[in-house]
Each structure stands twice: as C-alpha cells, then as structure tokens.
Design a protein around this motif. Structure first.
Motif, PDB file in Angstrom:
ATOM      1  N   SER A  17       5.999 -52.121  32.908  1.00  0.00           N
ATOM      2  CA  SER A  17       7.084 -52.981  32.432  1.00  0.00           C
ATOM      3  C   SER A  17       6.489 -54.030  31.505  1.00  0.00           C
ATOM      4  O   SER A  17       5.322 -54.402  31.634  1.00  0.00           O
ATOM      5  CB  SER A  17       7.817 -53.639  33.593  1.00  0.00           C
ATOM      6  OG  SER A  17       6.908 -54.317  34.447  1.00  0.00           O
ATOM      7  N   VAL A  18       7.310 -54.503  30.574  1.00  0.00           N
ATOM      8  CA  VAL A  18       6.795 -55.352  29.493  1.00  0.00           C
ATOM      9  C   VAL A  18       7.637 -56.613  29.359  1.00  0.00           C
ATOM     10  O   VAL A  18       8.874 -56.558  29.369  1.00  0.00           O
ATOM     11  CB  VAL A  18       6.799 -54.588  28.151  1.00  0.00           C
ATOM     12  CG1 VAL A  18       6.158 -55.429  27.053  1.00  0.00           C
ATOM     13  CG2 VAL A  18       6.078 -53.245  28.280  1.00  0.00           C
ATOM     14  N   ALA A  19       6.955 -57.737  29.224  1.00  0.00           N
ATOM     15  CA  ALA A  19       7.605 -58.992  28.857  1.00  0.00           C
ATOM     16  C   ALA A  19       7.286 -59.282  27.396  1.00  0.00           C
ATOM     17  O   ALA A  19       6.142 -59.148  26.975  1.00  0.00           O
ATOM     18  CB  ALA A  19       7.116 -60.136  29.731  1.00  0.00           C
ATOM     19  N   LEU A  20       8.304 -59.636  26.632  1.00  0.00           N
ATOM     20  CA  LEU A  20       8.118 -60.035  25.236  1.00  0.00           C
ATOM     21  C   LEU A  20       8.440 -61.510  25.130  1.00  0.00           C
ATOM     22  O   LEU A  20       9.549 -61.932  25.478  1.00  0.00           O
ATOM     23  CB  LEU A  20       9.020 -59.219  24.317  1.00  0.00           C
ATOM     24  CG  LEU A  20       8.914 -59.443  22.797  1.00  0.00           C
ATOM     25  CD1 LEU A  20       9.495 -58.251  22.042  1.00  0.00           C
ATOM     26  CD2 LEU A  20       9.644 -60.706  22.342  1.00  0.00           C
ATOM     27  N   LEU A  46      10.864 -48.596  23.812  1.00  0.00           N
ATOM     28  CA  LEU A  46      12.038 -47.879  24.293  1.00  0.00           C
ATOM     29  C   LEU A  46      11.655 -46.990  25.474  1.00  0.00           C
ATOM     30  O   LEU A  46      10.612 -46.343  25.477  1.00  0.00           O
ATOM     31  CB  LEU A  46      12.652 -47.038  23.168  1.00  0.00           C
ATOM     32  CG  LEU A  46      13.096 -47.802  21.916  1.00  0.00           C
ATOM     33  CD1 LEU A  46      13.791 -46.858  20.940  1.00  0.00           C
ATOM     34  CD2 LEU A  46      14.006 -48.970  22.272  1.00  0.00           C
ATOM     35  N   GLY A  47      12.503 -46.968  26.499  1.00  0.00           N
ATOM     36  CA  GLY A  47      12.250 -46.173  27.689  1.00  0.00           C
ATOM     37  C   GLY A  47      11.534 -46.919  28.791  1.00  0.00           C
ATOM     38  O   GLY A  47      11.421 -46.414  29.920  1.00  0.00           O
ATOM     39  N   LEU A  48      11.041 -48.137  28.494  1.00  0.00           N
ATOM     40  CA  LEU A  48      10.386 -48.954  29.509  1.00  0.00           C
ATOM     41  C   LEU A  48      11.221 -50.204  29.797  1.00  0.00           C
ATOM     42  O   LEU A  48      11.932 -50.696  28.915  1.00  0.00           O
ATOM     43  CB  LEU A  48       8.999 -49.391  29.033  1.00  0.00           C
ATOM     44  CG  LEU A  48       7.949 -48.298  28.821  1.00  0.00           C
ATOM     45  CD1 LEU A  48       6.626 -48.920  28.374  1.00  0.00           C
ATOM     46  CD2 LEU A  48       7.753 -47.457  30.069  1.00  0.00           C
ATOM     47  N   PRO A  49      11.136 -50.734  31.019  1.00  0.00           N
ATOM     48  CA  PRO A  49      11.812 -52.007  31.303  1.00  0.00           C
ATOM     49  C   PRO A  49      11.208 -53.131  30.461  1.00  0.00           C
ATOM     50  O   PRO A  49       9.990 -53.293  30.415  1.00  0.00           O
ATOM     51  CB  PRO A  49      11.545 -52.227  32.799  1.00  0.00           C
ATOM     52  CG  PRO A  49      11.175 -50.887  33.337  1.00  0.00           C
ATOM     53  CD  PRO A  49      10.490 -50.167  32.218  1.00  0.00           C
ATOM     54  N   ALA A  68      20.324 -52.927  25.993  1.00  0.00           N
ATOM     55  CA  ALA A  68      20.374 -51.612  26.618  1.00  0.00           C
ATOM     56  C   ALA A  68      20.042 -51.735  28.103  1.00  0.00           C
ATOM     57  O   ALA A  68      19.524 -52.765  28.560  1.00  0.00           O
ATOM     58  CB  ALA A  68      19.377 -50.686  25.925  1.00  0.00           C
ATOM     59  N   PRO A  69      20.316 -50.695  28.897  1.00  0.00           N
ATOM     60  CA  PRO A  69      19.925 -50.701  30.313  1.00  0.00           C
ATOM     61  C   PRO A  69      18.426 -50.930  30.478  1.00  0.00           C
ATOM     62  O   PRO A  69      17.634 -50.546  29.613  1.00  0.00           O
ATOM     63  CB  PRO A  69      20.329 -49.304  30.799  1.00  0.00           C
ATOM     64  CG  PRO A  69      21.423 -48.884  29.870  1.00  0.00           C
ATOM     65  CD  PRO A  69      21.084 -49.484  28.533  1.00  0.00           C
ATOM     66  N   GLN A  70      18.035 -51.571  31.559  1.00  0.00           N
ATOM     67  CA  GLN A  70      16.647 -51.906  31.876  1.00  0.00           C
ATOM     68  C   GLN A  70      16.058 -52.962  30.940  1.00  0.00           C
ATOM     69  O   GLN A  70      14.844 -53.136  30.882  1.00  0.00           O
ATOM     70  CB  GLN A  70      15.731 -50.673  31.848  1.00  0.00           C
ATOM     71  CG  GLN A  70      15.931 -49.705  33.005  1.00  0.00           C
ATOM     72  CD  GLN A  70      14.802 -48.695  33.072  1.00  0.00           C
ATOM     73  OE1 GLN A  70      14.562 -47.940  32.140  1.00  0.00           O
ATOM     74  NE2 GLN A  70      14.090 -48.681  34.188  1.00  0.00           N
ATOM     75  N   VAL A 110       2.328 -58.219  28.764  1.00  0.00           N
ATOM     76  CA  VAL A 110       2.977 -59.272  27.989  1.00  0.00           C
ATOM     77  C   VAL A 110       2.631 -59.066  26.519  1.00  0.00           C
ATOM     78  O   VAL A 110       1.463 -58.830  26.175  1.00  0.00           O
ATOM     79  CB  VAL A 110       2.504 -60.679  28.412  1.00  0.00           C
ATOM     80  CG1 VAL A 110       3.267 -61.750  27.650  1.00  0.00           C
ATOM     81  CG2 VAL A 110       2.649 -60.870  29.910  1.00  0.00           C
ATOM     82  N   PHE A 111       3.644 -59.148  25.666  1.00  0.00           N
ATOM     83  CA  PHE A 111       3.420 -59.173  24.217  1.00  0.00           C
ATOM     84  C   PHE A 111       4.039 -60.452  23.662  1.00  0.00           C
ATOM     85  O   PHE A 111       5.193 -60.774  23.969  1.00  0.00           O
ATOM     86  CB  PHE A 111       4.045 -57.956  23.528  1.00  0.00           C
ATOM     87  CG  PHE A 111       3.059 -56.880  23.201  1.00  0.00           C
ATOM     88  CD1 PHE A 111       2.314 -56.937  22.022  1.00  0.00           C
ATOM     89  CD2 PHE A 111       2.857 -55.823  24.067  1.00  0.00           C
ATOM     90  CE1 PHE A 111       1.391 -55.947  21.718  1.00  0.00           C
ATOM     91  CE2 PHE A 111       1.933 -54.828  23.774  1.00  0.00           C
ATOM     92  CZ  PHE A 111       1.205 -54.893  22.599  1.00  0.00           C
ATOM     93  N   CYS A 112       3.277 -61.163  22.838  1.00  0.00           N
ATOM     94  CA  CYS A 112       3.716 -62.428  22.267  1.00  0.00           C
ATOM     95  C   CYS A 112       3.907 -62.254  20.759  1.00  0.00           C
ATOM     96  O   CYS A 112       2.981 -61.800  20.067  1.00  0.00           O
ATOM     97  CB  CYS A 112       2.696 -63.518  22.549  1.00  0.00           C
ATOM     98  SG  CYS A 112       2.289 -63.671  24.319  1.00  0.00           S
TER      99      CYS A 112
END
Length: 254
Positions: A17-20, A46-49, A68-70, A110-112
């Motif tokens: 899962s990814v936080a932006l 796309l395709g990941l939470p 989108a969902p997730q 995490v991506f910043c």
C-alpha cells in the motif's frame, strides 16, 4: 524496459500500500492541486491501495475529486510560512510527523511529490523500492562538475562531489527509510538555520547530501519527472510525469 504486470502481481501478493504526500500551500492549491490529483487517479499506482495526504493551509478550498475504490484522501492543515523557501525546507519535518502519527499504520511505502506536476503515463509499482530517488531531468546528462551541489563549507549540505544530481520533486521508499531521510534533512536544515546559513537549493541540497551518504536502492529515470522545455529528449521515450507550467512570479512569496 520492464513488464508492468510482473511488478503489479508481486505487490498485490505482498499487499503493498502507498501513501502519497503533497503540499498545496497558498496559491499553489488553486493553481495545481486539482490537476495533480485528477491525473494521479488516472496513472499513479493503479491496482494498489493509495492514500493521498494533502498538506495545506486552506483545507476549505480543496477541490472535490472523485476517487476510485481503495483510494482515500486525508487533509492535514499546516502553517503557511512567509517565505516559499521555508515552506520548501520545513516540509521534511511535516512529512516525518505524518509518517509517525498516521502513515506508518496504514501504508508500506511513501512517495513525496511537488504539487506543480501532472501525471501523463503509468507511474506504477515498478517505482517502489526501499529507498527511491529521481535523476534530475536537467542534470542527468551533464558532467559532475556542473552539478549544482551546495559548495558552501558552512552548510550541512556542502558537497565537494557526488555521483548523481537528485530532484527533490519526487522521493520515496519504505516508510521507515523516508522517515529517516526526512529526519536527517530536517536536522541539517535546522543546524544551518542556527548558523545563519541557507543551502543553495534548500531541501533539495540537503536531499542530495543525504543520498550521497546513504545511497538509494532505486533510481528513477527523468521520464518519471520530465520538463517539456528540454529540447533534447531523444532517450526519453515515455513521459510519465511532467512539470506543470511554472508561474513563480505570481505564486511564490518573496
């Protein structure tokens, strides 16, 4: 250069899962945020939470984006500093605090990002790694002596030489790695402030020093953050993210 399906299947199996994180402070919110988020919904992981963490001083002005969902969006109110340089440098402290209080409990990676950018193509799980840095579009072809490292020996960002020049518009990795990097950069920035020093390119100078001492495990090519004003793009076959038009004269405070 890679099979996107293999990366996606692996990270779906790993339940990645990814936080932006993105800062939209002052006039930058109205100028860039809606386009940034809308294009991210079309191309980012796309395709990941995914959870977007928007740091802003004007939460009431956030655009209404259909997700989108997730995919979720969280707004964190921040102080607006009087100088854009301070906004840039203090984001390291804010990112670290957000990772500690929230992100570490809900995301592996995490991506910043800077907000004045637009996604144009796939920016997917192939970009994930323990510690991820981006080659700066304006420097990746230049000899090292032309890299604009901070040359002031009084600054904690001081570098005589390096291996690459990294762009602070994008960095990421496992949340632990990003927090360590943000903490180190913030401490260096504060030490400079105490010594009445300001690095040449602010947080980007400190980021370059950190990655010189702690090598990133993955390098993203400039196709992941391309400036369309660059005339020579013979080796850039895909532009996944582009610089939005800059209007510093009207958007930045002195």
């Amino acid at each position: 250069m890679f099979d996107p399906n293999l990366y996606d299947q692996r990270h779906i199996q790993l339940q990645s899962s990814v936080a932006l994180t993105v800062f939209a402070v002052g006039r930058y919110l109205d100028a860039y945020l809606k386009n940034f988020l809308t294009s991210a919904e079309q191309h980012f992981m796309l395709g990941l939470p995914v959870t977007y963490y928007v740091f802003t001083d004007l939460p009431e002005n956030l655009p209404n984006i259909e997700l989108a969902p997730q995919r979720n969006l969280k707004v964190i109110q921040v102080e607006k500093h009087s100088r854009w340089q301070d906004i840039s440098m203090m984001r390291m402290k804010t990112i670290s605090e957000a990772i500690e209080s929230e992100i570490r409990h809900s995301a592996n990676y995490v991506f910043c990002f800077d907000v004045d950018q637009e996604f144009k193509g796939r920016f997917g799980s192939e970009a994930l790694g323990d510690s991820v840095a981006l080659l700066h579009a304006h420097f990746y072809k230049l000899p090292k002596h032309r890299f604009t490292y901070d040359r002031n020996p009084k600054s904690k960002a001081f570098m005589k030489t390096g291996d690459f020049y990294y762009h602070a518009a994008i960095f990421g990795g496992l949340w632990e790695k990003v927090k360590n990097m943000a903490d180190a950069c913030y401490l260096s920035i504060i030490e400079d402030k105490l010594n009445d020093v300001e690095a040449l390119w602010h947080d980007e100078s400190h980021l370059n020093k950190y990655f010189w001492l702690h090598k990133p495990s993955k390098l993203l090519s400039p196709e992941y953050c391309w400036d369309q004003s660059i005339a020579d793009k013979r080796d850039i076959n895909i532009t996944r993210l582009i610089w939005a038009p800059k209007h510093y004269d009207t958007l930045r405070t002195p």
